[in-house]
Write a protein that holds these residues in place. Structure first.
Motif, PDB file in Angstrom:
ATOM      1  N   ASP C 260      44.522  44.728  33.803  1.00  0.00           N
ATOM      2  CA  ASP C 260      45.861  44.718  33.232  1.00  0.00           C
ATOM      3  C   ASP C 260      46.323  43.265  33.053  1.00  0.00           C
ATOM      4  O   ASP C 260      46.425  42.514  34.019  1.00  0.00           O
ATOM      5  N   GLN C 292      46.647  44.552  24.678  1.00  0.00           N
ATOM      6  CA  GLN C 292      47.966  44.337  25.271  1.00  0.00           C
ATOM      7  C   GLN C 292      48.680  43.165  24.600  1.00  0.00           C
ATOM      8  O   GLN C 292      49.905  43.147  24.506  1.00  0.00           O
TER       9      GLN C 292
ATOM     10  N   SER D   7      54.150  47.073  33.632  1.00  0.00           N
ATOM     11  CA  SER D   7      52.789  46.961  34.129  1.00  0.00           C
ATOM     12  C   SER D   7      52.615  47.720  35.439  1.00  0.00           C
ATOM     13  O   SER D   7      51.648  48.467  35.617  1.00  0.00           O
ATOM     14  N   SER D  11      50.162  51.132  35.992  1.00  0.00           N
ATOM     15  CA  SER D  11      49.144  51.187  37.044  1.00  0.00           C
ATOM     16  C   SER D  11      49.512  52.236  38.073  1.00  0.00           C
ATOM     17  O   SER D  11      48.676  53.040  38.487  1.00  0.00           O
TER      18      SER D  11
END
Lengths: 236, 333, 454, 287
Positions: C260, C292, D7, D11
């Motif tokens: 991420d 992203q 984010s 997750s």
């Protein structure tokens, strides 16, 4: 003849607890008593299918249920309320009662049965949203018996329903058990409270060392004191 | 009379083992065979030591593989980064690993059951994270290369094909004697008692946590030495020693060999290392075969490969007095 | 053959640079490798199946070649299979044509795999021992086998010819200490110097030429912590500064493990750099970065190391990555006819291949060339010597080795740093060096700054 | 700030889906399923194979339905082959750790053997981008953020309202009592495994759309779920979900303020800290 236990032997691993024990429960209320660790609970566990007997037969309602799974035995209407009343600690009373009606026979009738249970134990109705492990001892016992009733039993087996309860609660519970018996449900009760058993049951078995030591068919024929003497004498 | 025979049998088997150990490196001269021998013997040391804590003491200690990895890193860092003379790094590794082992187990054994497994596993992961982060010392994810050869008076072990083979054998034999001695000693029996009847053992005055921490520290000594030898032999230390795949491999050695036997994991280490290599032509399929074999062994031979011995009636009789494997226990009842 | 080898000296290097013109100066100026003389002596023409198998010899021998690679290593297995499959494809073609014509026999080639199991050290050593112990096995190819390349010392000890196609920094580090100690080990990938130096001047040049435009000459550099990613990131920090850019942010990330990027992108969106450089090169991570990034793009050129070369990158970025810049050293030059031909045949047999597909084919052809020159495959030292002294044209450019590092030579006249840009419909086009260029840089579609009309 | 929270939410949602299945199995069977990550991977491959033109080409809808149906069966198979024979035996915990690891080795290599090591991609369930909290994200991310809580609430309702769901919890709390209620423990175990496998499959399909599919795609989520269940407490569903979002947020904030590089270390330090203070996790119960 509702329940006929014929010469059952059973135990745990290599340890044999029951030695060819036979009892019969007719359309009556039967009590089991005797010292701890002599096989009363094992007998109920064997009847309800938790333990597979090594010899003998169990007949219920004319069907041989020896060695059948607990769920099929529950399905026949033979319901066992085990000792140690915290059945499902992290479930609410409502959930536990609902689960009591898990068997296919009882599930469709669960709403009306629950009404009956609540009228029998109004305390449970008040506590319906509470978790079982937050209930008092007496309430837990009521929840356990209530859950057993939810299975629409023909014969209800209770393992020490009054264990550890204060006398007042004990009397209350005994009353409820009487009320259950009055509805025509057969009872097979283990308890240490001889007075209660004598007041409730038509027939008593004294279980010692995995055998029937005394079969009291006619209550009037035996002195209360004799029973107590025999009971405590052998326990000592 | 009977006791004499047992004793003679024991002496005979020791003689046979020593003879095999002495002769094997002379017979297995090929590079492939020698390499497999060194690797499988080092794995045997790690797996059999793990068995002391996992099998005998019943502690779900997943940090054991980390002891091996830390041993190899101490050797590499000491010799490459700080110029510590070879051999001295072995002592250093033992000191570091025993200290880490003591600390980790004292921490982890506050917990119980599966939580011990999870937290010790997390500690292994922490090792990897730290190694990756402290790149200047540890070389980061690619590791350290060029760990010097062990040498004795100028004789480099790597220059002589048998040398690491013998070194590994010596370590295995000494470690096995130590582990068997520990396992059958009063200390070992107290571990078994704690495993099987904790409440009773504690009531009899056995200090549960202390015994377990000591067991982990004891098992970490040969393991750290194996890690050192591994680094010197491979000439590298890299984070793959902490990998899940190596943990799995070693765990399968303990369980397939037979937990709570010490000897079983040694046999399994050799069988699995040689076996996987023997099947190399099958590519990925060989892992599938090994996976199936692991499951089948656990299913039908819960005592592990070592329990095959007990099929011999004479041994079975003798075995009755021994400490049963925790996995075999249920199957026999 | 020794006599034919080009002379290496600083003087010839300077002369050659003077002759080569501006673009070459830019490319060579700070490269770590020592470019050899060129132009005067052209490389040998690329060998073909026909050129290697035409002779009268009837006697046929069989030799084995090893492929040492992480075949069972998850994402790495694709690279392992590519190099293996491509080498086997070349061998099949040579075998079908009767075998490689050698000194006094034709040689047919079979293969043996050595699995390094996700680059685990013990698996590497076990595989190496097995391959080197095989008396019929005379050559080993690898894309990359271990994380450290430590196996090259084992190869040297065993005297086994070994051509490795990855980890040039590690190879250089080990070999440059004692080049003569590794007579059989050669790296088909060149020094990575070009990766560190060639990007900023090229961007500047294209900004001046009006092909690209940035809002500001600021760059944000993200590197991974493996030697490849770190070296390139560090080199780029220097070379961008030298080229008049300011580095407004840097970050090091663990290799192959970022899933991420949002927090990182949040920083980038605050800083609004004119260019973003990502040298963490694992394809999964890079594709995620792009996905992203494009959710809310900044007005920045985007450079991503290596990943866009793998065939599935476009799929992973949902065909939106057109405009991304990347470069390759030692990779196949796609505009060449032989590369196109090999790639097409490879794709027909195995599906689209990545970086290591044509590389695997080249490995086999180069090896066959040495056999064809009369070297006995069983004479490993002679084979090592022959490979080290080759100067031959290949799909990746001119292949010759630097004797100091055993790496392939780098530079526009050897293996050039080839710059690509991802184009519409998932293709990629060479934009530099001019000799191979298929098109000029195009301003990425997500950027709001547009180059002034030409 | 918006970006960090988004984010953390994405997750956290994915971790919650993965960890919930793990926790459910631990709660009712008392075993730890190390094959959970591989189940996730297999679910993604099943969806890819059914939907992709390179496979059967039946489109995403059928792909998802087919994959989830496949997961039900796979959960059953994993239970019957790798778990059931050891239930009730001494050392079942350890044996099942090993058998499920073996199972995951088997499945992972089988997938590698069938489909190769190349990355694959599943189509996204929803495409395009949406702007929330001052940051723009792919719509699939928003789907993850919304779908995970919806699924977890659905699961919660299933466990508190549905007959089978109640039975799953009953078996987890008191096996003997559950049997005496007439609950077939065996069937419930199978149901538990299937529900858990379906959750893993959903996570796999979502992950496959956001990132990509490869034979080792399950390893990272499993390790993370590991941290989550320890952090939140094994066997407690609310604890697990809380743990998942907490870990997601800690990761997000740590990687912004401390750096991506040190985030794994931070995570483990927090985890070990929690365990030292509360050995059974934030909301767990003693085993």
């Amino acid at each position: 003849m509702r329940l006929q236990v014929e010469a059952i032997s059973a135990g745990y691993g290599r340890v044999r607890v029951l030695h060819e024990i036979s009892i019969a429960v007719d359309n009556q209320r039967v009590g089991l008593f005797g010292p701890n660790g002599h096989g009363k609970t094992t007998l109920l566990r064997t009847i309800s299918g938790l333990i597979r007997p090594t010899a003998g037969r169990v007949i219920f309602d004319g069907k041989d249920i020896t060695g059948r799974s607990p769920q099929s035995i529950v399905g026949e209407g033979l319901v066992h309320v085990p000792q140690g009343s915290t059945l499902l600690p992290r479930m609410t009373v409502l959930e536990a009662l609902t689960l009591g009606a898990y068997s296919r026979r009882a599930w469709p009738r669960r709403r009306s049965t629950m009404e009956q249970v609540f009228s029998l134990f109004p305390r449970l109705a008040e506590r319906r949203a509470q978790r079982c492990n937050t209930l008092s001892g007496g309430e837990r016992q009521m929840a356990a018996i209530g859950a057993g009733l939810m299975g629409c039993p023909k014969l209800l087996m209770l393992d020490e329903p009054t264990l550890g309860l204060a006398p007042k609660l004990r009397a209350e519970l005994a009353q409820a058990i009487h009320a259950i018996a009055a509805t025509g449900v057969g009872l097979l009760v283990i308890d240490q409270d001889i007075d209660m058993l004598l007041g409730l049951c038509d027939r008593l078995y004294l279980i010692e060392q995995g055998r029937v030591a005394l079969d009291v068919v006619d209550r009037s024929a035996i002195q209360h004191q004799d029973v107590l003497k025999r009971y405590f004498g052998s326990a000592a | 009379m009977k006791k004499d025979w047992t004793r003679i049998g024991r002496i005979a088997s020791i003689v046979v083992v020593l003879a095999v150990a002495a002769v094997a490196p002379l017979v297995l001269t090929g590079g492939v065979a020698q390499n497999l021998a060194v690797l499988s013997i080092l794995y045997a040391v790690v797996a059999s030591n793990w068995d002391l804590t996992l099998g005998y003491a019943g502690i779900f200690n997943f940090a054991h593989v980390a002891f091996f990895g830390i041993g190899s890193y101490v050797a590499a860092i000491a010799t490459l980064q700080f110029g510590v003379p070879v051999w001295l790094d072995l002592i250093l590794a033992v000191v570091v690993v025993v200290a880490v082992g003591g600390l980790v187990s004292a921490l982890a054994l506050r917990l119980r059951g599966i939580y011990v497994a999870l937290v010790t596993f997390a500690l292994t992961q922490l090792c990897v994270a730290l190694i990756n982060s402290a790149k200047d010392i540890t070389g980061g994810p690619v590791g350290l290369i060029g760990v010097p050869d062990l040498e004795i008076r100028g004789f480099e072990l790597g220059s002589e094909p048998h040398a690491y083979f013998y070194a590994a054998e010596v370590l295995l034999i000494l470690s096995t004697i130590a582990m068997r001695w520990l396992a059958t000693s009063h200390f070992g029996l107290s571990l078994v008692a704690l495993r099987d009847y904790e409440a009773y053992a504690v009531a009899r005055g056995i200090p549960a946590r202390r015994q377990r921490v000591l067991a982990i520290m004891a098992s970490s000594i040969p393991t750290s030495l194996a890690g050192c030898l591994y680094a010197h032999y491979l000439i590298v230390a890299s984070p793959d020693v902490f990998s899940f795949s190596l943990t799995t491999l070693l765990l399968s050695m303990v369980l397939v060999g037979g937990a709570g036997t010490i000897y079983g994991p040694i046999v399994a280490a050799i069988v699995l290392t040689v076996g996987t290599e023997g099947l190399h032509q099958l590519g990925n399929i060989r892992y599938m075969i090994v996976a199936v074999l692991i499951v089948l062994t656990l299913r039908f031979l819960p005592g592990g490969l070592w329990s095959l011995w007990t099929l011999v009636p004479a041994i079975r009789r003798r075995r009755a007095t021994r400490v049963p494997s925790p996995l075999a226990e249920e199957a026999s009842s | 053959m020794i006599e034919n080898r080009p002379v290496h000296s600083r003087n010839t290097r300077r002369l050659s640079m003077l002759a080569a013109g501006a673009a070459t100066v830019m490319a060579c100026v700070a490269t770590g490798a020592v470019p050899q003389a060129f132009a005067a002596d052209k490389p040998e023409a690329a060998p073909t199946v026909a050129s290697l198998t035409t002779c009268d010899t009837k006697d046929v021998k069989t030799i084995k070649v090893g492929i040492l690679a992480p075949f069972s290593g998850g994402g790495m297995a694709a690279d392992a299979n590519d190099i293996g499959n491509a080498a086997m494809m070349a061998a099949d073609e040579l075998n079908a044509a009767g075998g490689i014509c050698g000194k006094d026999a034709r040689y047919k080639v079979t293969f043996e795999k050595g699995d390094t199991e996700g680059q685990r050290s013990d698996a590497v050593i076990t595989a190496v021992r097995r391959l080197t112990a095989d008396p019929d096995l005379h050559m080993i190819f690898a894309p990359y086998a271990s994380t450290t390349n430590f196996e090259i010392t084992l190869m040297a000890k065993a005297g086994m010819p070994y051509i490795i196609s990855g980890g040039a920094e590690a190879t250089k580090g080990i070999i440059s200490k004692n080049p003569d100690g590794f007579p059989t080990v050669w790296s088909r990938v060149p020094d990575y110097g070009g990766y560190s130096t060639d990007l900023p001047p090229l961007i500047n040049k294209n900004i001046e030429a009006g092909n690209l435009a940035v809002p500001a000459k600021t760059v944000y550099i993200i590197g991974s912590d493996d030697p490849y990613g770190t070296t390139i990131a560090d080199g780029l920090k220097d070379s961008f500064t030298k080229a008049g850019w300011s580095v407004v942010g840097t970050e090091t990330v663990p290799f192959q493990s970022v899933t991420d990027w949002r927090t990182q992108l949040a920083k980038i969106r605050e800083l609004k750099p004119g260019m973003i450089v990502l040298t963490e090169w694992s394809p999964a991570s890079d594709a995620t970065f792009f996905n992203q990034f494009i959710e809310q793009p900044t007005d920045s050129l985007l450079f991503e190391q290596y990943a866009p070369v793998i065939p599935e990158f476009n799929e992973m970025t949902h065909n939106k990555a057109n405009g991304v810049i990347f470069n390759m050293l030692g990779g196949a030059i796609d505009s060449r006819a032989d590369t196109k031909d090999i790639s097409k045949r490879f794709a027909e047999k195995f599906g689209a291949g990545g970086y290591f597909s044509v590389a695997g084919y080249t490995n086999m052809m180069v090896y066959a060339l040495c056999i064809n020159k009369g070297v006995d495959p069983a004479d490993h030292l002679a084979m090592g010597k022959c490979i080290g002294s080759l100067d031959v044209d290949t799909p990746s450019g001119r292949l010759a080795f630097d004797p100091k590092t055993h790496l392939a030579m780098q530079g526009d006249d050897y293996m050039p740093t080839v710059f690509y840009q991802v184009v519409d419909n998932g293709g990629k086009a060479i934009v530099s060096p001019p000799a191979y260029a298929e098109q000029t840089f195009k301003q990425p579609y997500w950027m709001t700054t547009k180059p002034a009309a030409k | 700030m918006g970006a960090i929270i988004v984010s953390g939410l994405v997750s956290g949602a994915l971790y919650a889906l993965v960890a919930a299945g793990l926790s459910l199995i631990w709660g009712s069977l008392g075993v730890f399923n190390f094959a959970h990550g591989v189940l996730l991977m297999t679910g993604a491959y099943a969806a890819w194979w059914i939907s992709s033109p390179d496979g059967l080409g039946l489109g995403l809808g059928i792909g998802i339905v087919g994959a989830l149906a496949f997961m039900v069966v796979l959960g059953l198979v994993v239970y019957l082959l790798l778990v059931r024979p050891w239930i009730g035996k001494a050392n079942a915990e350890l044996a099942v750790i090993m058998t499920t690891i073996a199972g995951s080795i088997f499945l992972q290599n089988l997938i590698l053997e069938i489909f190769g090591g190349r990355y694959k991609t599943i189509d996204q369930v929803v495409t395009g981008t949406v702007a929330i909290g001052g940051t723009t994200i792919q719509a699939q991310n928003l789907l993850v953020i919304i779908l995970a809580p919806v699924l977890l609430i659905a699961m919660w309702l299933f466990l508190t309202r549905n007959r089978t769901g109640l039975a799953i919890r009953a078996v987890a709390q008191n096996q003997d009592a559950a049997q005496l209620f007439g609950i077939g423990v065996e069937r419930i175990y199978i149901a538990t495994f299937s529900v858990s496998a379906v959750l893993a499959g959903v996570a796999g399909i979502l992950l496959g759309g956001l990132f990509n599919i490869s034979p080792d795609m399950g390893t990272d989520p499993l390790l993370r779920a590991f941290v989550v269940v320890v952090f939140g407490g094994l066997g407690s569903l609310p604890g697990t979900i809380l743990g998942a979002y907490a870990i997601g947020m800690i990761e997000a904030f740590s990687s912004y303020y401390i750096g991506i590089y040190w985030t794994p270390v931070v995570l483990f330090v927090v985890l070990i800290g929690v365990l030292v203070v509360r050995p059974t996790g934030l909301m767990g119960r003693p085993t």
